[in-house]
Design a protein around this motif. Structure first.
Motif, PDB file in Angstrom:
ATOM      1  N   ALA A 130       0.807  -1.218   0.000  1.00 41.38           N
ATOM      2  CA  ALA A 130       0.000   0.000   0.000  1.00 41.38           C
ATOM      3  C   ALA A 130       0.839   1.266   0.000  1.00 41.38           C
ATOM      4  CB  ALA A 130      -0.941  -0.006   1.204  1.00 41.38           C
ATOM      5  N   VAL A 131       2.019   1.245   0.567  1.00 42.38           N
ATOM      6  CA  VAL A 131       2.854   2.439   0.611  1.00 42.38           C
ATOM      7  C   VAL A 131       3.210   2.896  -0.797  1.00 42.38           C
ATOM      8  CG1 VAL A 131       5.083   3.332   1.354  1.00 42.38           C
ATOM      9  CG2 VAL A 131       3.785   1.835   2.861  1.00 42.38           C
ATOM     10  N   ILE A 132       3.452   1.950  -1.692  1.00 42.34           N
ATOM     11  CA  ILE A 132       3.864   2.282  -3.053  1.00 42.34           C
ATOM     12  C   ILE A 132       2.665   2.508  -3.966  1.00 42.34           C
ATOM     13  CG2 ILE A 132       5.055   1.383  -5.081  1.00 42.34           C
ATOM     14  CD1 ILE A 132       6.890  -0.092  -3.095  1.00 42.34           C
ATOM     15  N   TYR A 133       1.666   1.638  -3.894  1.00 40.11           N
ATOM     16  CA  TYR A 133       0.583   1.659  -4.868  1.00 40.11           C
ATOM     17  C   TYR A 133      -0.739   2.203  -4.346  1.00 40.11           C
ATOM     18  CZ  TYR A 133       3.613  -1.351  -7.607  1.00 40.11           C
ATOM     19  OH  TYR A 133       4.657  -1.866  -8.324  1.00 40.11           O
ATOM     20  N   GLY A 134      -0.879   2.424  -3.055  1.00 40.17           N
ATOM     21  CA  GLY A 134      -2.156   2.855  -2.514  1.00 40.17           C
ATOM     22  C   GLY A 134      -2.989   1.662  -2.093  1.00 40.17           C
ATOM     23  N   ALA A 135      -4.258   1.898  -1.780  1.00 40.46           N
ATOM     24  CA  ALA A 135      -5.134   0.859  -1.244  1.00 40.46           C
ATOM     25  C   ALA A 135      -5.380  -0.278  -2.226  1.00 40.46           C
ATOM     26  CB  ALA A 135      -6.463   1.474  -0.812  1.00 40.46           C
TER      27      ALA A 135
END
Length: 174
Positions: A106-111
């Motif tokens: 999630a940190v890189i791509y979001g939810a």
């Protein structure tokens, strides 16, 4: 490595990535997209068959559901770029390898990637024509069959790759 923002190899990445090559899948009998999605140990309920979750609206739509968090929480990439959650539109004959990040990203791509990431990497520099056909005999049905074609032209600097695939699962009465 799965994701354009991560540098390194699968072995020294911050999160482990499982890589399934074309040869690995051929040794497993060249599973369909649906069979491969269901075979992952991290997979939750998988759509794609008429009796499965979601009913007839999702028949033929293969959606990955890593860690059981839902298909909308598994990010699908094609050569590192976001694509539709329906992976049945990616011809398997064109795929060189599949990378699966089982942990949330999630940190890189979001939810969209809290369940994980599946990245399909297509073949590079393919020149020629390749045909593939498969038939699976299933008792009390017409069997399942598929046909694929892959073509490529190019040289050292430019390569054009095209592919098409047809898959027919037969009705199997309960």
């Amino acid at each position: 490595v799965t994701g354009p923002l991560i540098r390194g190899t699968p072995e020294d990445a911050a999160l482990p990535v499982e890589v399934y090559s074309r040869e690995d899948l051929e040794k497993q009998g060249s599973p369909t997209a649906l069979e491969f999605a269901k075979s992952l140990t991290i997979a939750g309920p998988t759509t794609g068959e008429s009796y499965y979750f979601g009913g007839p609206a999702l028949t033929g739509s293969v959606n990955y559901n890593l860690r059981g968090l839902g298909a909308d929480k598994t990010l699908i990439l094609l050569n590192g770029r976001r694509v539709s959650q329906n992976t049945s539109n990616i011809p398997s004959i064109a795929v060189e390898r599949t990378e699966v990040l089982k942990d949330g990203a999630a940190v890189i791509y979001g939810a969209d990637a809290t369940g994980g990431v599946v990245n399909f990497i297509t073949r590079d520099n393919f020149v020629g024509l390749e045909l593939d056909a498969q038939y699976k005999n299933i008792a009390d049905s017409d069997g399942d069959y598929s046909a694929s074609i892959l073509g490529g032209i190019g040289d050292d600097r430019v390569n054009f790759l095209w592919s098409a695939e047809y898959e027919h699962p037969s009705r199997l009465r309960a």
